[in-house]
Design a protein around this motif. Sequence first.
Motif, PDB file in Angstrom:
ATOM      1  N   LEU A 139      15.532 -22.331 -16.082  1.00  0.00           N
ATOM      2  CA  LEU A 139      15.753 -22.928 -14.757  1.00  0.00           C
ATOM      3  C   LEU A 139      17.113 -22.575 -14.150  1.00  0.00           C
ATOM      4  O   LEU A 139      17.176 -22.193 -12.976  1.00  0.00           O
ATOM      5  CB  LEU A 139      15.589 -24.446 -14.843  1.00  0.00           C
ATOM      6  N   THR A 160       9.983 -28.537  -5.328  1.00  0.00           N
ATOM      7  CA  THR A 160       8.711 -27.906  -5.701  1.00  0.00           C
ATOM      8  C   THR A 160       8.738 -27.421  -7.153  1.00  0.00           C
ATOM      9  O   THR A 160       7.813 -27.694  -7.936  1.00  0.00           O
ATOM     10  CB  THR A 160       8.405 -26.725  -4.768  1.00  0.00           C
ATOM     11  N   ILE A 161       9.819 -26.721  -7.504  1.00  0.00           N
ATOM     12  CA  ILE A 161       9.943 -26.237  -8.886  1.00  0.00           C
ATOM     13  C   ILE A 161      10.015 -27.415  -9.855  1.00  0.00           C
ATOM     14  O   ILE A 161       9.408 -27.396 -10.945  1.00  0.00           O
ATOM     15  CB  ILE A 161      11.177 -25.330  -9.024  1.00  0.00           C
TER      16      ILE A 161
END
Length: 570
Positions: A150, A234-235
């Motif tokens: 991430l 969203t992620i």
Amino acid sequence: MIGALLILCCAVGAELGGPFIIKTIIDKHLTEGPGELAPVLWLLAAYMGLLLVAGAGNFTQSYLLQSTALQIIKNMRMDLMRHIQRIPLNYFDNTPIGQIVSRIANDTEAVRDLFMSFMATFVVSFVQLLGIFTALFILDVRLAMFCLLLPPLFALIMYVHLKYSKGYIAVMRARLSDMNAMINESIAVMPIIQAFRREKKTIEEFESLNEDRYANQIKQFRVFSLSSRNIVGTIGSLVTALVIWYFGRASLETSIMFGVFYAFIDYLGRIFQPIIGIFDQLTNAQRAFVSAEKVFAIMDMDGKEVEDASGAKRPEGVVKFDNVTFAYKKGENVLKGISFEARRGETIALVGHTGSGKSSIMNLLLGFYEPNEGAITIDGADIAGMSKQELRKHMGIVLQDPYLFAGDIKFNVSLYNKNISIEQVKSALKDVGAAPFVEQLPSGYDEQVVERGSTLSSGQRQLISFARALAFDPAILILDEATASIDSETEGLIQRALKVVSEGRTTLVIAHRLSTIREADQILVLHRGEIVERGNHDELMAQGGRYFKMYQLQKGEKAAPEAAKEIKNA
């Protein structure tokens, strides 16, 4: 700053320890049953204690970071103000005043946001992410390894965001400077704008700048909206769904403690909060970087130190120009081989049409510019080897357009110079003939004057400007068309005062009114940067040259039309 980071780490550690404590409570409740309350109460007390530590740490960290930021910006603003005093005058000739004001006021304030907002957020977020990933590895190594993807992903998104929004922010800051410059100019020349009915055109020009800034701000907001909370959220949702699927599948194969599942989901959700915080501050950071570039562009300019000239010896006042050539732009000489000498007690007058080089000679003598060739000396010493403060300490100047500062009359004469007493102020005003009108003002010498002295007439402002120059008792007195805006009666007062104050001083006068320089010891007639005639009034009139024709033209004699034609064609 080290103390702030330690406090920050304690506060973040206290905050991040919550999920582990809750996980332990849940696990103990599931394994030992509901009857064992004492250990749970101890854990809750520990959690409450950690929250109090976190609150105190957050307050201290915020206070230390912000107070440090304010100190840095205060010092930066003072350094910028000091450096402006060292910069050569030609920078101010080519830069609108509003832009300089914007650098000192707006741009330094934008840099402050970098320290108070972005840096604090960035440091806090970095420590939080470090703690979160440590906790994730303790809970589940395989899933934590997956979550390590991430930060690089978000770093790539931030890079794209910065690349596209930097250009918009640079235009926004430039337009803000242009708007400040235009506002400053409009206020300064408001009588001209209204007299020539330029209000609508001025508004249109301002609206164009404002609209351009607005359009770029909208584009920047569009980039921000697409790449900040939107994409991070969203992620975050997709990763959370993946984690739930992972634990759900694992629960079918092996038994999973519910506390582990809760803690992992809690820490995973915490990953995205610091990332969103950094995204939210990116605009402030970019604005600060753009502003810092403009501020440091000024700080990087060459300048000369403001030196202490308190011990400078008073010169005799012998001024000599020796074959001086000067150009504002290379190859376009405005002065060519200028040579003359002015001795103590002499009055030297410079006359000539506009652009002949009169003011350039004064600018060189005052050290505002350096000659390209030749030398300028005072008492035989080249002024190039003197500090500007030493050079100007014993000079007085009166300009065509006098400037009065906001303050009272006596301040505008003494400029808070401790060596000038109120008696000297009154004496200077009396010598130039200003005492009668000053004493008639409601507050006399304490009468407040607004900026630029707009409450006084042109002649009154000029008389106060004369008194200011005389109060400093200069060895060299420079009058740059100082009688151009004065009526005949006031001119007579000044002429009488000048005969007194010029005694024992070297006086250089730029004059368009030739009647004011008839008593000058030497008159230099300039034409296209060269001295074409020199002598006193009677000698030049006897020559019948350029000075003779100029004098005829101003006196309105019969030969004036022919003189004007000859001067124009010369």
